[in-house]
Structures are given as structure tokens and as C-alpha cells.
Design an enzyme around this catalytic site. Structure first.
Site, PDB file in Angstrom:
ATOM      1  N   ASP A   1      -9.772   4.546 -65.039  1.00 29.88           N
ATOM      2  CA  ASP A   1     -11.183   4.251 -64.772  1.00 29.88           C
ATOM      3  C   ASP A   1     -11.147   4.594 -63.462  1.00 29.88           C
ATOM      4  O   ASP A   1     -10.492   4.668 -62.433  1.00 29.88           O
ATOM      5  CB  ASP A   1     -11.193   2.979 -64.274  1.00 29.88           C
ATOM      6  CG  ASP A   1     -12.548   2.109 -63.985  1.00 29.88           C
ATOM      7  OD1 ASP A   1     -12.989   3.741 -63.300  1.00 29.88           O
ATOM      8  OD2 ASP A   1     -13.185   1.269 -64.075  1.00 29.88           O
TER       9      ASP A   1
ATOM     10  N   PHE B   1     -11.696  -3.754 -60.866  1.00 37.61           N
ATOM     11  CA  PHE B   1     -13.560  -4.029 -61.906  1.00 37.61           C
ATOM     12  C   PHE B   1     -13.993  -2.590 -62.343  1.00 37.61           C
ATOM     13  O   PHE B   1     -13.214  -1.645 -62.677  1.00 37.61           O
ATOM     14  CB  PHE B   1     -14.151  -4.085 -60.651  1.00 37.61           C
ATOM     15  CG  PHE B   1     -15.278  -3.829 -60.563  1.00 37.61           C
ATOM     16  CD1 PHE B   1     -16.288  -5.992 -61.198  1.00 37.61           C
ATOM     17  CD2 PHE B   1     -16.198  -3.361 -60.983  1.00 37.61           C
ATOM     18  CE1 PHE B   1     -17.967  -5.463 -61.189  1.00 37.61           C
ATOM     19  CE2 PHE B   1     -18.000  -3.350 -60.384  1.00 37.61           C
ATOM     20  CZ  PHE B   1     -18.346  -4.424 -61.336  1.00 37.61           C
TER      21      PHE B   1
ATOM     22  N   LYS C   1     -20.351   7.531 -60.747  1.00 41.66           N
ATOM     23  CA  LYS C   1     -19.788   7.605 -59.174  1.00 41.66           C
ATOM     24  C   LYS C   1     -20.805   8.713 -58.652  1.00 41.66           C
ATOM     25  O   LYS C   1     -22.088   9.395 -58.479  1.00 41.66           O
ATOM     26  CB  LYS C   1     -19.404   6.789 -58.558  1.00 41.66           C
ATOM     27  CG  LYS C   1     -19.264   5.702 -58.764  1.00 41.66           C
ATOM     28  CD  LYS C   1     -18.443   4.822 -57.639  1.00 41.66           C
ATOM     29  CE  LYS C   1     -18.680   2.899 -57.191  1.00 41.66           C
ATOM     30  NZ  LYS C   1     -19.928   2.130 -56.634  1.00 41.66           N
TER      31      LYS C   1
HETATM   32  C1  LIG Z   1     -13.535   1.450 -60.508  1.00 43.07           C
HETATM   33  C2  LIG Z   1     -15.017   0.856 -60.867  1.00 43.07           C
HETATM   34  N1  LIG Z   1     -15.173   1.139 -62.751  1.00 43.07           N
HETATM   35  C3  LIG Z   1     -16.552  -0.184 -62.519  1.00 43.07           C
HETATM   36  C4  LIG Z   1     -17.986   0.975 -62.058  1.00 43.07           C
HETATM   37  C5  LIG Z   1     -19.269  -0.036 -62.933  1.00 43.07           C
HETATM   38  O1  LIG Z   1     -19.792   1.296 -62.540  1.00 43.07           O
HETATM   39  P1  LIG Z   1     -21.552   1.010 -62.714  1.00 43.07           P
HETATM   40  O2  LIG Z   1     -21.671  -0.164 -61.890  1.00 43.07           O
HETATM   41  O3  LIG Z   1     -21.856   2.582 -62.030  1.00 43.07           O
HETATM   42  O4  LIG Z   1     -21.115   0.619 -64.240  1.00 43.07           O
HETATM   43  C6  LIG Z   1     -17.478   0.135 -60.855  1.00 43.07           C
HETATM   44  C7  LIG Z   1     -18.574   0.664 -60.151  1.00 43.07           C
HETATM   45  O5  LIG Z   1     -18.161   0.175 -59.037  1.00 43.07           O
HETATM   46  C8  LIG Z   1     -15.798   0.932 -60.001  1.00 43.07           C
HETATM   47  O6  LIG Z   1     -15.966   0.803 -58.916  1.00 43.07           O
END
Ligand SMILES: Cc1ncc(COP(=O)(O)O)c(C=O)c1O
Length: 403
Positions: free
Chosen positions: A222, A137, A251
Site C-alpha cells: 500500500d 491503515f 493520494k
Molecule cells: C496508507 C493508506 N492506505 C489507504 C488509505 C485510504 O485512502 P482513501 O482515503 O483515499 O480511501 C489511506 C488514507 O489515508 C492511507 O494513508
């Protein structure tokens, strides 16, 4: 405003993109939230891995209030003192050299992908493809959604962005096979969060690092969910003693203030130049005041260490709880305070509803997985309270594991 009045306004004015629990929170401190009826809740989700210092930490509140009074925004056409400070604090937590600030996780991913593509254009004969993982994700913008290895989120929005390949997470052979002359980068979560705290085999990240070195690929991690103390180190890649070339962070970064960052090291830190990438709000005075206060408090209060110790304690107690119900819990997966409990019976949503009935917050992923992401400042008393509520909720939801 009552919850019923709020819901009416939502129905009339807010797009229906979320399924929401029947509660609205109005105040918080530490691991405690207070709802609109005045009830106290124990928060073991931290706004989905955001509120590492708990809610409204006084140091962050003070920094944001002071900064709001002085100056909130001027744009990146000028120097921003708090941005300079925040970037220096952030780079001191890892071995990446420079930062680009955006406003969210997805934007940090977008910046990382653009950086890698530009590097491919100028330094790798136009290579542009990115190998990512199935069940990953990375966000909901069109490009971060394309990187996300979950067709259920993508179907309605095709055609997607070209150039992404997905391979099974944790399978280094599959990754190597997916690489060709047009591949520029690998993009991975060190631990997959949204799909259920899926931890790759030991040594996998180090193997990916070696693979990237062999094939001259940009290693992008990520760390939006795993980063900033969540796994008991500043960043999850530090468990394997490797350094990515590019890293997306968000986050927890603003302790609740929406901000994200793309970080890069060495030659990658100088790939993007004026005109390549920008954000009106990215790294503004207010957000960066929150970042600096957050990072300094994390350091002074040794919160990363707490996440490690309390993570171990929580897993110990959850393991006890599982042992009291043989067969009910298929697996506990955890690194620091990034924890999932996989249930044998498909009652995760019922367990969550039962936890809510006890005024405890966690998260259900599908029918089988409970995800627990408490504030990193959590202590043993709160963990005990969570375990007791979970024990009762497992019983109430009928999570017995009986055939
Ligand atoms: C691993 C990871 N990458 C990217 C995102 C996307 O972040 P945002 O919701 O701030 O765009 C999330 C959100 O849950 C995430 O857990």
C-alpha cells in the site's frame, strides 16, 4: 459566505463524520492556502499527502481545464486517450507493468485484494487469507477496513470480511508464523503513515519479499501515502530495491483530483479480466488528464529529488529544534518529506492548535505525534518558517519534557 454561515449549512446538511478545524480555505498556490477571511496559511500537510505539486499547479490546472472543455467522461466501455497516457506515465516510474484505475485509496486496496484472491483461487488451490500489519491503515470500505489493523475503527462495523490476520509491523518471524496453506498474500504499508510514520527495521521489506517468494504469496504494498515521491524516491519500496507484485497508489496521483490505481506486474497484471472488476468513473478523461500532467511535471521539475533534499534539510532543522529542548522530543521519524515528531508530553493537539494560531498546517496523531507532510515542492524558506512556528508552538503548548 462567512464561516458561521458555512457551519450552519454543515450542521443542517452534512453527516458529522469529521472533526474539523475552524477554517475554510478558498484558494491556494504552491505551499500557500488562503482562507475565507483572506488570511494566508503555510500548508505543511498538503491535503494529507495529496498535493505533491502544491496547490493548483498551473500545469495541472491547464490540463484539467483543457480536458474539461473537450470531454470529461464517457465510461470504460470505450477507449480513453488520457487513460492510456496516464497509465504509461505511471508504469514508467516503477517496475510494475499494468494499471487499473479507481477513484480513491480504499478502492485501490479493494482491487488489490480482489486480484490476490482471484489469483489464489486459480493458481494457489483457493488460498484466500491475507496477512496484514497491526496499526496499519488501508481505508474505510468494509474490506479495506478489515485489512486495517486498528480495532478502534472496526468495532462498530462487525462482522468484518473473513480471511485477514494481523501481525506486529516489522516482525518477520511473526509474519512467517501467521502464514498457512490458505494464505494468498501479504499486505503492508512500507511505512505506516496514519499511525504515525512508523518505519520498519532496515531490510524488512526485502525479507517480506523473500518470504512471499518462498511461500508463493502475492506481495501487496500500500503505497497510497508513501508513493509518488513522498519518501524521496518514486516509491518507498525502491529504498530497498525490491518490487512488489501488486501496489495500491492514490493520494498524490491526481494532484488533488480524486483518483487511485491498483498496479501489478508479470502474471498478476493479467489476473483480472472483463467482468471481474470495474468502476464507472475509474480512469476517466478528466482524472487521467490530471495524472499525466502531475507525473510529467514531477519528472520535468525533478520533484522527487527535491523531496529527498528538502526532507533531509527539514529533519536537520527539526533535530536542531529538538536539541534546544532536551527531553521534549522523544523521536523524529522521517523518510523524505514523510515526517513525524513524537513528543514526550501529550500535548500534540495543543501544539497543532498553536500552529493553527500561527496559520501553519500540520497534523496531530493522538496526543504525542505531530505528522508533517508538506507539498513536495517545498523550499528552504518555507521549512524555516515552519520550524520557527513549531518552535513557538512547542513553547506555547508547554512541550518541555520536564518530569
Ligand atoms: C496508507 C493508506 N492506505 C489507504 C488509505 C485510504 O485512502 P482513501 O482515503 O483515499 O480511501 C489511506 C488514507 O489515508 C492511507 O494513508
Amino acid at each position: 459566505m462567512t464561516l458561521a454561515e458555512m457551519k450552519q449549512l454543515y450542521d443542517e446538511n452534512i453527516m458529522g463524520t469529521y472533526g474539523r478545524a475552524e477554517v475554510a480555505f478558498v484558494r491556494g498556490r504552491g505551499c500557500t492556502l488562503v482562507d475565507s477571511e483572506g488570511n494566508e496559511w503555510l500548508d505543511c500537510l498538503a491535503g494529507i499527502a495529496v498535493c505533491g505539486l502544491g496547490h493548483s499547479h498551473p500545469a495541472v490546472v491547464q490540463a484539467v481545464a483543457d480536458q474539461a472543455e473537450r470531454l470529461m467522461h464517457t465510461s470504460n466501455l470505450y477507449y480513453i486517450p488520457t487513460q492510456a497516457e496516464a497509465a504509461a506515465e505511471l508504469t514508467s516510474t516503477c517496475e510494475l507493468d499494468k494499471v487499473f484505475f479507481g477513484n480513491s485509496g480504499a478502492e485501490a486496496i479493494e482491487a488489490s485484494i480482489k486480484l490476490a484472491r482471484k489469483w489464489g483461487k486459480q493458481s494457489k488451490s483457493g488460498a484466500y487469507k491475507i496477512v496484514a500489519a497491526e496499526a496499519s491503515f488501508h481505508g474505510r470500505t468494509l474490506c479495506s477496513l478489515t485489512a486495517t489493523g486498528q480495532p478502534k475503527y472496526q468495532e462498530a462495523f462487525k462482522p468484518l470480511v473473513p480471511g485477514f490476520v494481523h501481525v506486529p509491523f516489522g516482525d518477520i518471524g511473526a509474519m512467517e508464523q501467521a502464514i498457512d496453506d490458505e494464505t494468498v498474500a501479504v499486505l503492508l504499508e512500507p511505512i505506516q503513515g496514519e499511525s504515525g510514520v512508523r518505519i520498519p527495521p532496515d531490510g524488512y521489506l526485502a525479507e517480506v519479499r523473500a518470504l512471499c517468494d518462498r511461500h508463493s504469496l502475492v506481495m501487496i504494498l500500500d503505497e497510497i501515502q508513501t508513493g509518488l515521491g513522498r519518501t524521496g524516491k518514486w516509491f518507498a519500496h525502491q529504498h530497498e530495491d525490491i518490487v512488489p507484485d501488486v501496489m495500491a497508489v492514490s493520494k498524490a496521483l491526481g494532484a488533488g483530483f480524486p483518483i487511485g490505481a491498483c498496479m501489478a506486474r508479470g502474471e498478476f497484471a493479467d489476473v483480472l479480466v472483463p467482468g471481474d472488476h470495474a468502476s464507472t468513473f475509474g480512469g476517466n478523461h478528466l482524472g487521467c488528464a490530471a495524472v499525466t500532467a502531475f507525473l510529467r511535471t514531477m519528472k520535468s521539475d525533478r520533484v522527487v529529488e527535491n523531496a529527498q533534499v528538502m526532507g533531509n534539510y527539514a529533519v536537520e532543522r527539526l533535530t536542531d529544534l529538538a536539541a534546544e529542548r532536551p527531553g521534549a522530543v522523544k523521536e523524529i521519524r522521517a523518510k523524505g518529506l514523510m515526517i513525524a515528531m513524537e513528543l514526550t508530553d501529550g500535548v500534540a493537539r495543543q501544539v497543532l492548535a498553536s500552529l493553527h494560531g500561527r496559520r501553519v498546517l500540520a497534523n496531530a496523531i493522538g496526543d504525542h505525534i505531530l505528522r508533517i507532510l508538506p507539498p513536495l515542492i517545498i523550499g528552504p524558506t518555507e521549512i524555516e518558517r515552519f520550524v520557527e512556528a513549531l518552535s513557538q508552538s512547542l513553547d506555547e503548548a508547554g512541550a518541555t519534557g520536564a518530569p
